[in-house]
Design a protein around this motif. Sequence first.
Motif, PDB file in Angstrom:
ATOM      1  N   GLN A 118       0.726  -1.242  -0.023  1.00 37.83           N
ATOM      2  CA  GLN A 118      -0.114  -0.034   0.067  1.00 37.83           C
ATOM      3  C   GLN A 118       0.775   1.396  -0.082  1.00 37.83           C
ATOM      4  OE1 GLN A 118      -3.063  -0.077   2.838  1.00 37.83           O
ATOM      5  NE2 GLN A 118      -3.914  -2.174   2.211  1.00 37.83           N
ATOM      6  N   ALA A 119       1.908   1.189   0.694  1.00 36.31           N
ATOM      7  CA  ALA A 119       2.916   2.350   0.755  1.00 36.31           C
ATOM      8  C   ALA A 119       3.373   2.491  -0.661  1.00 36.31           C
ATOM      9  CB  ALA A 119       3.829   2.153   1.734  1.00 36.31           C
ATOM     10  N   LEU A 120       3.792   1.580  -1.231  1.00 36.39           N
ATOM     11  CA  LEU A 120       4.239   1.402  -2.855  1.00 36.39           C
ATOM     12  C   LEU A 120       3.428   2.207  -3.492  1.00 36.39           C
ATOM     13  CD1 LEU A 120       6.596   1.345  -4.601  1.00 36.39           C
ATOM     14  CD2 LEU A 120       6.146  -1.132  -4.816  1.00 36.39           C
ATOM     15  N   HIS A 121       2.119   1.747  -3.625  1.00 35.34           N
ATOM     16  CA  HIS A 121       1.249   2.298  -4.337  1.00 35.34           C
ATOM     17  C   HIS A 121       0.828   3.604  -4.231  1.00 35.34           C
ATOM     18  CE1 HIS A 121      -3.150   3.212  -5.730  1.00 35.34           C
ATOM     19  NE2 HIS A 121      -2.576   2.202  -6.538  1.00 35.34           N
ATOM     20  N   ALA A 122       0.946   4.273  -2.894  1.00 32.36           N
ATOM     21  CA  ALA A 122       0.901   5.589  -2.635  1.00 32.36           C
ATOM     22  C   ALA A 122       1.813   6.423  -3.386  1.00 32.36           C
ATOM     23  CB  ALA A 122       0.850   5.747  -1.168  1.00 32.36           C
ATOM     24  N   HIS A 123       3.061   5.966  -3.430  1.00 34.83           N
ATOM     25  CA  HIS A 123       4.030   6.658  -3.901  1.00 34.83           C
ATOM     26  C   HIS A 123       3.971   6.532  -5.527  1.00 34.83           C
ATOM     27  CE1 HIS A 123       8.482   7.797  -4.474  1.00 34.83           C
ATOM     28  NE2 HIS A 123       8.388   6.981  -5.471  1.00 34.83           N
ATOM     29  N   VAL A 124       3.820   5.372  -6.050  1.00 39.53           N
ATOM     30  CA  VAL A 124       3.349   5.190  -7.557  1.00 39.53           C
ATOM     31  C   VAL A 124       2.355   6.133  -8.002  1.00 39.53           C
ATOM     32  CG1 VAL A 124       3.178   3.642  -9.238  1.00 39.53           C
ATOM     33  CG2 VAL A 124       4.605   3.233  -7.527  1.00 39.53           C
ATOM     34  N   ALA A 125       1.268   6.165  -7.344  1.00 39.80           N
ATOM     35  CA  ALA A 125       0.041   6.660  -7.697  1.00 39.80           C
ATOM     36  C   ALA A 125       0.227   8.288  -7.903  1.00 39.80           C
ATOM     37  CB  ALA A 125      -0.985   6.656  -6.700  1.00 39.80           C
ATOM     38  N   GLU A 126       1.176   9.063  -6.927  1.00 36.92           N
ATOM     39  CA  GLU A 126       1.562  10.304  -7.002  1.00 36.92           C
ATOM     40  C   GLU A 126       2.281  10.556  -8.493  1.00 36.92           C
ATOM     41  OE1 GLU A 126       3.931  11.215  -3.851  1.00 36.92           O
ATOM     42  OE2 GLU A 126       2.150  11.300  -2.488  1.00 36.92           O
ATOM     43  N   ARG A 127       3.019   9.736  -9.159  1.00 36.68           N
ATOM     44  CA  ARG A 127       3.406  10.091 -10.521  1.00 36.68           C
ATOM     45  C   ARG A 127       3.006   9.403 -11.453  1.00 36.68           C
ATOM     46  NH1 ARG A 127       5.843   9.494  -5.551  1.00 36.68           N
ATOM     47  NH2 ARG A 127       7.678  10.803  -4.915  1.00 36.68           N
ATOM     48  N   HIS A 128       2.113   8.498 -11.571  1.00 42.69           N
ATOM     49  CA  HIS A 128       1.569   7.589 -12.509  1.00 42.69           C
ATOM     50  C   HIS A 128       0.135   7.657 -12.464  1.00 42.69           C
ATOM     51  CE1 HIS A 128       5.783   6.802 -13.616  1.00 42.69           C
ATOM     52  NE2 HIS A 128       5.943   6.527 -12.394  1.00 42.69           N
ATOM     53  N   SER A 129      -0.658   7.635 -13.596  1.00 39.28           N
ATOM     54  CA  SER A 129      -2.070   7.538 -13.388  1.00 39.28           C
ATOM     55  C   SER A 129      -2.569   5.827 -14.187  1.00 39.28           C
ATOM     56  CB  SER A 129      -2.701   8.537 -14.296  1.00 39.28           C
ATOM     57  OG  SER A 129      -2.059   8.329 -15.748  1.00 39.28           O
ATOM     58  N   ALA A 130      -1.637   5.089 -14.848  1.00 38.05           N
ATOM     59  CA  ALA A 130      -2.128   3.928 -15.132  1.00 38.05           C
ATOM     60  C   ALA A 130      -1.185   2.680 -14.911  1.00 38.05           C
ATOM     61  CB  ALA A 130      -1.989   4.076 -16.887  1.00 38.05           C
ATOM     62  N   ILE A 131      -1.739   2.147 -13.539  1.00 37.80           N
ATOM     63  CA  ILE A 131      -0.670   1.395 -12.723  1.00 37.80           C
ATOM     64  C   ILE A 131      -1.329  -0.057 -13.074  1.00 37.80           C
ATOM     65  CG2 ILE A 131      -0.012   0.501 -10.589  1.00 37.80           C
ATOM     66  CD1 ILE A 131      -0.603   3.449  -9.364  1.00 37.80           C
ATOM     67  N   THR A 132      -0.328  -0.941 -13.450  1.00 36.31           N
ATOM     68  CA  THR A 132      -0.607  -2.447 -13.533  1.00 36.31           C
ATOM     69  C   THR A 132       0.116  -2.995 -12.440  1.00 36.31           C
ATOM     70  OG1 THR A 132      -0.596  -2.241 -15.763  1.00 36.31           O
ATOM     71  CG2 THR A 132      -0.155  -4.591 -14.779  1.00 36.31           C
ATOM     72  N   ALA A 133      -0.684  -3.742 -11.572  1.00 33.98           N
ATOM     73  CA  ALA A 133      -0.099  -4.446 -10.502  1.00 33.98           C
ATOM     74  C   ALA A 133       0.079  -6.066 -11.019  1.00 33.98           C
ATOM     75  CB  ALA A 133      -0.924  -4.826  -9.473  1.00 33.98           C
TER      76      ALA A 133
END
Length: 261
Positions: A118-133
């Motif tokens: 969840q912490a990593l997602h929060a970091h990534v979501a601030e920088r990218h809008s199209a996230i693949t897990a």
Amino acid sequence: MTVTRWLGWAGWLALGYGGVCLLVFLTQRSLIYLPQPAADPSGQLLLQVEGKRVLVAHRPHAGPRALIYFGGNAEDVSLTRAELAALLPDTALYLLHYRGYGGSEGRPSEAALRADAQALHAHVAERHSAITAVGRSLGTGPAVHLAATRPVQRLVLLVPFDSLLAVARAAMPWLPVDLLLLDRWEAAAEAPLVRAPTTIVAAAVDRVVPTRHAVALHRAFQPGVAELVLVNDLDHNTPILSSAAFRAALQGQDRGRPNSR
């Protein structure tokens, strides 16, 4: 054999069985998680989660696309980063070193990995809008959890399981794993909450995690959300670039194929 002697033997057997159960209980996380050092420590992103330094093998790239990757239980994700970088040149990569892996502090557990995801997602979501897990093997657990609780554009599961508890029950039917297991990774229980298009790639004959677990996971998703692709020549530990099915799933080329069961 007298009743007294029989009771004596029964007592020793019960004591021995109890000792085995206690040993498994105390050492279970060392059986589930096999921490690996980072062969390539360059390009590490540092997160602070619950007072621990958590490292992420990172390949930066400007733009909306990002991939968050959760690896297998004995995987050095710094090596997987090189494979993914060759496959996805236009995507920023974030590969989590589980606690105890690759220089990350602490010890791995289900609760710790959930918090780190969840912490990593929060970091990534601030920088990218199209996230693949993406989750591979053990990484199924944190990947499904992330997709069930945070917004992602796609979910890709490679040689997954429905539940670590279900896998343990089948592997050790002689143990009361329902009472012993701490980290259960109930992916199938969280799957109905996932709304992102999901691709599941499974080996038709998997000697590590039998295929029935991937089939059960697929059935747990809401209708139309997940696609299951069974691959005859796939091995549980096949490298990403060695599998056309893995490559297609990661590149988003698989949606629209007929489901395989």
